[in-house]
Design a protein around this motif. Sequence first.
Motif, mmCIF file in Angstrom:
data_model
loop_
_atom_site.group_PDB
_atom_site.id
_atom_site.type_symbol
_atom_site.label_atom_id
_atom_site.label_comp_id
_atom_site.label_asym_id
_atom_site.label_seq_id
_atom_site.Cartn_x
_atom_site.Cartn_y
_atom_site.Cartn_z
ATOM 1 N N ASN A 44 -27.982 10.624 10.509
ATOM 2 C CA ASN A 44 -27.747 11.368 10.043
ATOM 3 C C ASN A 44 -26.227 12.176 10.004
ATOM 4 O O ASN A 44 -25.931 13.267 9.355
ATOM 5 C CB ASN A 44 -28.703 12.392 9.860
ATOM 6 C CG ASN A 44 -29.229 12.915 7.984
ATOM 7 O OD1 ASN A 44 -28.570 12.298 7.289
ATOM 8 N ND2 ASN A 44 -29.928 13.836 8.187
ATOM 9 N N LEU B 7 -25.042 5.383 4.802
ATOM 10 C CA LEU B 7 -25.504 4.081 6.097
ATOM 11 C C LEU B 7 -27.232 5.307 6.358
ATOM 12 O O LEU B 7 -27.625 5.148 7.189
ATOM 13 C CB LEU B 7 -24.725 5.976 6.797
ATOM 14 C CG LEU B 7 -22.861 4.773 6.834
ATOM 15 C CD1 LEU B 7 -22.260 5.987 7.751
ATOM 16 C CD2 LEU B 7 -23.206 3.941 8.074
ATOM 17 N N TYR B 8 -27.110 6.358 5.353
ATOM 18 C CA TYR B 8 -28.516 7.059 5.265
ATOM 19 C C TYR B 8 -29.930 6.041 5.019
ATOM 20 O O TYR B 8 -30.708 5.270 5.541
ATOM 21 C CB TYR B 8 -28.480 8.737 4.116
ATOM 22 C CG TYR B 8 -30.292 8.878 4.698
ATOM 23 C CD1 TYR B 8 -30.029 9.867 6.060
ATOM 24 C CD2 TYR B 8 -31.090 8.337 3.503
ATOM 25 C CE1 TYR B 8 -31.555 10.299 5.801
ATOM 26 C CE2 TYR B 8 -32.421 8.702 3.881
ATOM 27 C CZ TYR B 8 -32.584 9.973 4.712
ATOM 28 O OH TYR B 8 -34.228 10.413 5.261
ATOM 29 N N SER C 277 -23.046 10.610 10.016
ATOM 30 C CA SER C 277 -22.457 9.948 8.917
ATOM 31 C C SER C 277 -21.344 10.435 7.950
ATOM 32 O O SER C 277 -21.339 9.542 7.409
ATOM 33 C CB SER C 277 -23.819 9.677 7.524
ATOM 34 O OG SER C 277 -24.367 10.749 7.240
ATOM 35 N N ASP D 256 -22.514 7.790 3.122
ATOM 36 C CA ASP D 256 -23.345 8.414 3.165
ATOM 37 C C ASP D 256 -23.714 7.745 3.168
ATOM 38 O O ASP D 256 -25.066 8.042 3.791
ATOM 39 C CB ASP D 256 -22.723 10.050 2.897
ATOM 40 C CG ASP D 256 -23.331 10.924 3.978
ATOM 41 O OD1 ASP D 256 -23.574 10.502 5.028
ATOM 42 O OD2 ASP D 256 -24.299 11.954 3.475
#
Length: 108
Positions: free
Chosen positions: A84, A75-76, A87, A72
């Motif tokens: 967002n 990915l951010y 994710s 997570d």
Amino acid sequence: MQQELIKHESEKFSDNRAADLFCRNLSPLFEKLKNRNLPEEIGKLTDFFKKSLIVEWSVNDETQRMIKTKIDDYLYDTYGAVLNDTSWDIAEALIDLALHNKELFDVR
């Protein structure tokens, strides 16, 4: 048509079965990245995921939660707020696919 595209994209990973698995199954979750090379992005995510694994990752729920959090965060950090809202779904799907295909993610 979408299935043919996913099959074509996954063929680019003929030498990496894990990336192929993720590309075939996760492509719909990456629909917001239309302007990027999806197989390349999923390949990078696959490499990151593999580096996050530790021994006995598949039997320890706390380790799986920590890996999901790392994904997570990755990915951010990589895409900002674009993914967002998906994710965490991507992180859960990665873990689920990996658990069902443990032979591709052996850690020794």
